[in-house]
Write a protein that holds these residues in place. Structure first.
Motif, PDB file in Angstrom:
ATOM      1  N   GLN A 480       0.840  -1.199   0.000  1.00 58.43           N
ATOM      2  CA  GLN A 480       0.000   0.000   0.000  1.00 58.43           C
ATOM      3  C   GLN A 480       0.876   1.250   0.000  1.00 58.43           C
ATOM      4  O   GLN A 480       1.416   1.637   1.035  1.00 58.43           O
ATOM      5  CB  GLN A 480      -0.915   0.014   1.228  1.00 58.43           C
ATOM      6  CG  GLN A 480      -1.950  -1.104   1.221  1.00 58.43           C
ATOM      7  CD  GLN A 480      -2.870  -1.028   2.430  1.00 58.43           C
ATOM      8  OE1 GLN A 480      -2.491  -0.479   3.467  1.00 58.43           O
ATOM      9  NE2 GLN A 480      -4.052  -1.589   2.305  1.00 58.43           N
ATOM     10  N   THR A 481       1.034   1.852  -1.189  1.00 62.24           N
ATOM     11  CA  THR A 481       1.854   3.057  -1.275  1.00 62.24           C
ATOM     12  C   THR A 481       1.014   4.292  -0.930  1.00 62.24           C
ATOM     13  O   THR A 481      -0.216   4.254  -0.962  1.00 62.24           O
ATOM     14  CB  THR A 481       2.439   3.220  -2.683  1.00 62.24           C
ATOM     15  OG1 THR A 481       1.367   3.288  -3.622  1.00 62.24           O
ATOM     16  CG2 THR A 481       3.347   2.051  -3.028  1.00 62.24           C
ATOM     17  N   GLY A 482       1.697   5.380  -0.609  1.00 60.55           N
ATOM     18  CA  GLY A 482       1.021   6.621  -0.253  1.00 60.55           C
ATOM     19  C   GLY A 482       1.598   7.236   1.002  1.00 60.55           C
ATOM     20  O   GLY A 482       2.548   6.710   1.593  1.00 60.55           O
ATOM     21  N   THR A 483       1.020   8.342   1.409  1.00 61.15           N
ATOM     22  CA  THR A 483       1.498   9.073   2.584  1.00 61.15           C
ATOM     23  C   THR A 483       0.410   9.123   3.648  1.00 61.15           C
ATOM     24  O   THR A 483      -0.735   9.465   3.352  1.00 61.15           O
ATOM     25  CB  THR A 483       1.895  10.514   2.195  1.00 61.15           C
ATOM     26  OG1 THR A 483       2.914  10.456   1.189  1.00 61.15           O
ATOM     27  CG2 THR A 483       2.426  11.276   3.389  1.00 61.15           C
ATOM     28  N   VAL A 484       0.791   8.769   4.874  1.00 61.49           N
ATOM     29  CA  VAL A 484      -0.144   8.779   6.008  1.00 61.49           C
ATOM     30  C   VAL A 484       0.470   9.624   7.115  1.00 61.49           C
ATOM     31  O   VAL A 484       1.660   9.497   7.417  1.00 61.49           O
ATOM     32  CB  VAL A 484      -0.416   7.345   6.524  1.00 61.49           C
ATOM     33  CG1 VAL A 484      -1.388   7.376   7.699  1.00 61.49           C
ATOM     34  CG2 VAL A 484      -0.947   6.465   5.411  1.00 61.49           C
ATOM     35  N   LEU A 485      -0.339  10.501   7.721  1.00 62.16           N
ATOM     36  CA  LEU A 485       0.129  11.315   8.842  1.00 62.16           C
ATOM     37  C   LEU A 485      -0.524  10.839  10.126  1.00 62.16           C
ATOM     38  O   LEU A 485      -1.725  10.569  10.161  1.00 62.16           O
ATOM     39  CB  LEU A 485      -0.206  12.788   8.621  1.00 62.16           C
ATOM     40  CG  LEU A 485       0.699  13.516   7.630  1.00 62.16           C
ATOM     41  CD1 LEU A 485       0.112  13.467   6.232  1.00 62.16           C
ATOM     42  CD2 LEU A 485       0.893  14.962   8.045  1.00 62.16           C
ATOM     43  N   LYS A 486       0.273  10.744  11.175  1.00 59.64           N
ATOM     44  CA  LYS A 486      -0.227  10.280  12.465  1.00 59.64           C
ATOM     45  C   LYS A 486       0.293  11.179  13.581  1.00 59.64           C
ATOM     46  O   LYS A 486       1.376  11.745  13.460  1.00 59.64           O
ATOM     47  CB  LYS A 486       0.208   8.836  12.730  1.00 59.64           C
ATOM     48  CG  LYS A 486      -0.431   7.810  11.789  1.00 59.64           C
ATOM     49  CD  LYS A 486      -0.075   6.401  12.193  1.00 59.64           C
ATOM     50  CE  LYS A 486      -0.835   5.402  11.317  1.00 59.64           C
ATOM     51  NZ  LYS A 486      -2.293   5.457  11.545  1.00 59.64           N
ATOM     52  N   SER A 487      -0.473  11.252  14.652  1.00 57.45           N
ATOM     53  CA  SER A 487       0.038  11.928  15.841  1.00 57.45           C
ATOM     54  C   SER A 487       1.145  11.064  16.441  1.00 57.45           C
ATOM     55  O   SER A 487       1.262   9.875  16.117  1.00 57.45           O
ATOM     56  CB  SER A 487      -1.083  12.137  16.856  1.00 57.45           C
ATOM     57  OG  SER A 487      -1.491  10.887  17.383  1.00 57.45           O
ATOM     58  N   ILE A 488       1.945  11.656  17.318  1.00 59.51           N
ATOM     59  CA  ILE A 488       3.058  10.900  17.912  1.00 59.51           C
ATOM     60  C   ILE A 488       2.522   9.694  18.684  1.00 59.51           C
ATOM     61  O   ILE A 488       3.025   8.575  18.536  1.00 59.51           O
ATOM     62  CB  ILE A 488       3.902  11.814  18.834  1.00 59.51           C
ATOM     63  CG1 ILE A 488       4.520  12.959  18.035  1.00 59.51           C
ATOM     64  CG2 ILE A 488       4.988  11.015  19.536  1.00 59.51           C
ATOM     65  CD1 ILE A 488       5.255  13.992  18.866  1.00 59.51           C
ATOM     66  N   ASN A 489       1.501   9.907  19.487  1.00 63.99           N
ATOM     67  CA  ASN A 489       0.956   8.805  20.295  1.00 63.99           C
ATOM     68  C   ASN A 489       0.394   7.687  19.424  1.00 63.99           C
ATOM     69  O   ASN A 489       0.611   6.499  19.697  1.00 63.99           O
ATOM     70  CB  ASN A 489      -0.125   9.325  21.244  1.00 63.99           C
ATOM     71  CG  ASN A 489       0.459  10.136  22.383  1.00 63.99           C
ATOM     72  OD1 ASN A 489       1.672  10.123  22.607  1.00 63.99           O
ATOM     73  ND2 ASN A 489      -0.384  10.859  23.105  1.00 63.99           N
ATOM     74  N   ASP A 490      -0.343   8.066  18.377  1.00 64.18           N
ATOM     75  CA  ASP A 490      -0.906   7.041  17.482  1.00 64.18           C
ATOM     76  C   ASP A 490       0.205   6.241  16.808  1.00 64.18           C
ATOM     77  O   ASP A 490       0.097   5.021  16.641  1.00 64.18           O
ATOM     78  CB  ASP A 490      -1.786   7.701  16.417  1.00 64.18           C
ATOM     79  CG  ASP A 490      -3.107   8.200  16.982  1.00 64.18           C
ATOM     80  OD1 ASP A 490      -3.449   7.792  18.121  1.00 64.18           O
ATOM     81  OD2 ASP A 490      -3.794   8.983  16.300  1.00 64.18           O
TER      82      ASP A 490
END
Length: 940
Positions: A480-490
């Motif tokens: 699964q290519t692409g860009t994902v943003l997450k919070s530090i805790n997540d």
């Protein structure tokens, strides 16, 4: 003796606390020549801001003498502050000197009223006793300060005046030190193997690769780099000014300005820099990369501190002599410290003095910080708290001046962000695993525990990217290519590492120097050219060699061109010591959850994928600087638009708006020397609007070409044209070539293009300047050169297109950032969530507009560089005339800007500007300039 002109001080701004006007002693600023009025205003405003303890945003265009104004204004304030402080000390100590101290009694209850109480309900004799004790403590402290100050001044005065004695002492110390050094270096590493298990017996050169026993901060606090008996390091810091700028060259230029100023002889100045700039140990310098130099230096300090304990353990059968730095001599560094304080020196002079005295300039300069009045340093060193602490910088009640601060927000964000690739993670895991297997029996339990934790972290990071740490990352496809943003805790929860204390792991990496040990290990066993013995231990290391070889070759079977030499250092770090990069990412993960995001960028393979920490709130790292300092000045040639500084840095840092002051001065050039024009339509009446939807249209590119053809016919010397991106510049260039416009341009001016590679920029600039000079001298059809540049590129900042190098600067369109960027989208979302709307606009929209105009202002500011310079500035887009956008131009440009709906009237103004200058000047005009006015041109 040089006679210095002084600037008359007018009304001060802002007012000093207490209502009186803030101004220097005697109302005049020392200055090396008669200053411009705007320089006087600048110094007055600066003096007032420092006196009142404000946070100031100061803008002074390049060519207006900003550096000298900063020096003379700030050092005038410091001189007066020190004088007032000494007068106050003398007043307090006067009763002591006359024997009257303590005679003045507070109002007493008098005889017969022994039970009278103070305001707090305590007997007055108790209150009087406490007050007397406090007064006595103050007197004692001031006496100690006086004694320390007197000793320091006497010591520096002796060095300043006894030149022969100074160099004789220097030679004697150098000879003694050289003798000790030769004895030390003559000792070979040795090992006595009697009674040692054969499996544990190692090559004596490997001893330095073994991690020392680690004691956590809870068990023992050790600060390497400081001698236990270094009383002078506890010296109290005098009130000082920290001056920061972006690069070492800018700092050296500032130091030279100090040397030429009226304060050059009396100011105690110290220049700070990185080990890479200051190290004089050739063995360490050969490592090249900054991180390797830092780690090797710290390791050698550690060895020096452990030397005594090694010498005491004579009963042990096994003893190893570890390498120490011959320049890390406390006595010689103290001598170097005094030399630094006696005379103003830049980085180059400091390094030369360090070599001469056989003392470390890196630590010698740090020893000079407490007594220094002016500390000059790169602002990365000041803005990064761990670096600041390691350098011994104390900001409490001090003054900070941050120059060239137009990209301050980006710098803070960049310093505290970090990125690691899948290849680096897999490579680090393989290296560390091989290291642990080889030295398992020699490593203490705590070292093994932390190494296993780091291995687990690396394993989980690769798993999050969709890979397996035990396989070649270049051969693992990502599903699964692409860009994902997450919070530090997540991110921590998804990675299943939320149970690991990252603060302790970070501290372990820092104290144990594990990345340095690992680099030495890979140097020894990781290279394909290294001869490896065929014993059981070394056979295990063959896998590491093969793995590193596949990483270096990569997945491209068709053959990819090798990296250029300039990238060799970063390649060396990426392949040989990726753990150094990963330590930065681990440190970034210790930020507060709300202040940053982790970006998972999954590409074709695990090796191409990456993890990136993005700092969203730079104010959290700037807040401590503002809170601790007496005053902070943020200065630059182009600070507009200032809304970003107020909102993203100061408001988010909890700054009271009343404490913030702004100052912007005009330019020293006459009004007729600059002609800024906003052009709304081209020669064929095509509206100029370079949006993403319209700028690729052939008619827009044709119109741009026609504008340049007309301008190149009449503008002498150099024309610099800025495009929004490299891609668009290439597209327009190809279109012009196809349509024949390029040939028409080349008939008048030789065309140069800005290169993408930094190493080629200087060569292009040299050829560009030579061409302009040749054309101005020879005359003929060619009138100069045309330079096609890119906003945000190598030539939009820090390059001076003065005089004939930039008689016209053209901005094609509005260089808005790519709003589809995941990082920018997250920043916009964060701003909309945390910041209030401004003038009905969403904060995210304001950010986009400000980023665009900040880039524009930096680019168009390349032209006018001194009082007698002149140039035209063309903004090719009708949207610049919108009030909200127009008001974001620098004030000195905005005041003189004309909005032209038609090209004909704009063209006439540009032809006229040089004529106006000729009428008011007797300056000789070159042949090509005469040609420019003697011929009549028709619009193309």
């Amino acid at each position: 003796m040089a006679s210095w002109a002084a600037a008359g001080a007018g009304p001060a701004f802002p007012q000093a606390e207490g209502g009186g006007a803030a101004g220097p002693r005697g109302g005049r600023f020392p200055f090396p020549y008669t200053p411009y009025r705007i320089q006087e205003q600048f110094m007055e405003a600066l003096y007032g801001a420092l006196e009142a303890g404000r946070v100031g945003i100061f803008e002074s265009p390049t060519g207006t003498g900003k550096s000298l104004s900063l020096i003379c204004g700030a050092l005038s304030w410091l001189r007066d502050f020190e004088e007032k402080k000494q007068q106050e000390e003398a007043r307090i100590l006067a009763p002591e000197a006359s024997g009257q101290e303590g005679k003045t009694q507070p109002a007493s209850a008098g005889p017969g009223h022994p039970e009278s109480s103070g305001a707090a309900g305590e007997p007055e004799w108790v209150t009087a006793f406490v007050q007397k004790k406090e007064e006595q403590d103050l007197v004692d402290r001031l006496k100690e300060e006086q004694i320390r100050r007197k000793k320091r001044e006497e010591r520096l005065e002796r060095i300043r005046h006894n030149v022969q004695l100074k160099y004789a002492a220097k030679r004697k110390r150098s000879e003694e030190d050289e003798t000790k050094r030769l004895l030390q270096l003559s000792k070979e590493f040795f090992s006595e193997g009697d009674g040692v298990d054969v499996l544990e017996q190692l090559d004596h050169n490997e001893e330095e690769l073994i991690l020392a026993e680690y004691e956590s901060d809870e068990e023992k606090k050790v600060v390497y780099g400081l001698e236990a008996d270094d009383d002078d390091l506890e010296e109290e810091h005098v009130t000082k000014i920290y001056y920061c700028s972006r690069t070492h060259s800018q700092l050296s230029q500032f130091v030279h300005e100090v040397q030429k100023s009226p304060f050059g002889k009396e100011t105690r100045l110290v220049s700070l820099g990185s080990r890479q700039s200051l190290c004089v140990n050739e063995e360490v310098q050969r490592l090249g990369a900054l991180q390797l130099i830092n780690d090797r230096c710290m390791e050698m300090q550690k060895n020096k501190h452990e030397k005594k304990s090694h010498e005491e353990n004579e009963g042990k059968k096994r003893r190893v002599s570890r390498t120490v730095c011959p320049f890390y001599s406390y006595e010689q560094m103290q001598f170097l410290r005094d030399e630094i304080l006696v005379e103003v020196k830049d980085i180059e002079q400091l390094v030369a003095l360090g070599r001469e005295t056989k003392a470390c300039p890196y630590f010698g300069s740090r020893y000079a910080i407490p007594a220094a009045q002016l500390v000059v340093l790169p602002y990365q060193m000041l803005l990064h708290e761990p670096t600041r602490s390691a350098a011994g910088i104390k900001l409490k009640d001090q003054v900070v001046i941050i120059d060239e601060a137009h990209n301050l927000i980006d710098t803070i964000t960049c310093i505290h962000s970090a990125e690691v690739s899948g290849s680096q993670l897999c490579c680090a895991h393989s290296q560390l695993l091989q290291y642990m297997e080889r030295y398992r029996k020699r490593l203490k339990a705590k070292n093994l525990m932390y190494i296993k934790q780091i291995l687990y972290l690396l394993e989980r990071f690769v798993a999050v990217l969709g890979g397996n740490v035990n396989q070649n990352p270049s051969c693992q496809a990502v599903s699964q290519t692409g860009t994902v943003l997450k919070s530090i805790n997540d991110f921590l929860f998804q990675s299943q590492i939320d149970n690991i204390n990252l603060f302790k792991v970070q501290r372990y990496c820092e104290k144990s120097l594990i990345s340095r040990k690992l680099f030495g290990f890979v140097e020894r066993y990781g290279g394909t050219a290294t001869a490896v013995k065929t014993n059981k231990e070394n056979q295990k290391l063959a896998g590491l060699q093969n793995f590193l070889l596949t990483l270096q070759q990569g997945p491209n079977k068709e053959g990819t061109p090798q990296s250029p030499p300039m990238e060799a250092e970063s390649d060396q770090l990426r392949t040989a010591s990726p753990l150094m990069q990963i330590e930065g990412f681990l440190s970034a993960l210790t930020n507060a959850n709300q202040d940053g995001r982790v970006i998972l960028n999954r590409q074709g393979t695990v090796g191409q994928s990456s993890l990136k920490f993005l700092l969203l709130n730079p104010a959290v790292h700037f807040a401590k600087v503002v809170e601790e300092c007496r005053a902070v000045i943020i200065a630059g040639g182009t600070m507009q638009p200032v809304a970003d500084f107020r909102e993203q840095l100061l408001s988010c840092a909890g700054m009271d708006p009343a404490r913030v002051v702004e100052f912007s001065c005009g330019h020293v050039i006459p009004p007729e020397n600059i002609l800024p024009i906003i052009l709304c339509n081209g020669p064929s009446n095509q509206q100029l609007e370079f949006t993403y939807q319209t700028r690729d249209l052939p008619q827009m590119m044709d119109e741009t070409g026609r504008i340049l053809c007309n301008l190149c016919n009449v503008v002498p010397g150099g024309v610099v044209c800025f495009f929004p991106s490299y891609e668009y510049e290439k597209q327009v260039y190809a279109h012009w070539e196809k349509m024949g416009l390029l040939a028409r341009l080349a008939a008048k001016k030789k065309i140069f293009q800005e290169p993408k590679k930094a190493s080629q920029v200087e060569q292009v600039l040299v050829e560009y300047a030579k061409c302009i000079k040749r054309c101005s001298q020879a005359g003929g059809q060619m009138t100069g050169a045309l330079l096609l540049s890119v906003v945000g590129g190598k030539m939009s900042e820090g390059i001076n297109f003065s005089d004939d190098l930039g008689r016209c600067v053209i901005m094609v369109g509005m260089p808005y950032p790519n709003i589809k960027s995941p990082e920018l989208q997250e920043k916009m979302t964060w701003l909309d969530r945390t910041m209030p709307r401004a003038a009905g606009q969403a904060p995210s929209r304001v950010l986009i507009e400000n980023l665009c105009m900040k880039a524009v202002n930096q680019s168009i500011g390349r032209a006018i560089r001194h009082q007698k310079d002149f140039a035209s500035i063309l903004l090719l887009d009708h949207r610049y005339a919108r009030p909200a956008t127009f008001n974001k131009l620098p004030q000195w440009i905005r005041e003189r800007t004309q909005v032209k709906p038609a090209f004909g009237s704009a063209f006439a103004e540009i032809r006229k500007v040089r004529t106006c200058i000729l009428d008011t000047s007797t300056k000789t005009v070159s042949h090509c300039t005469h040609l420019y006015f003697s011929q009549t041109f028709t619009l193309e």
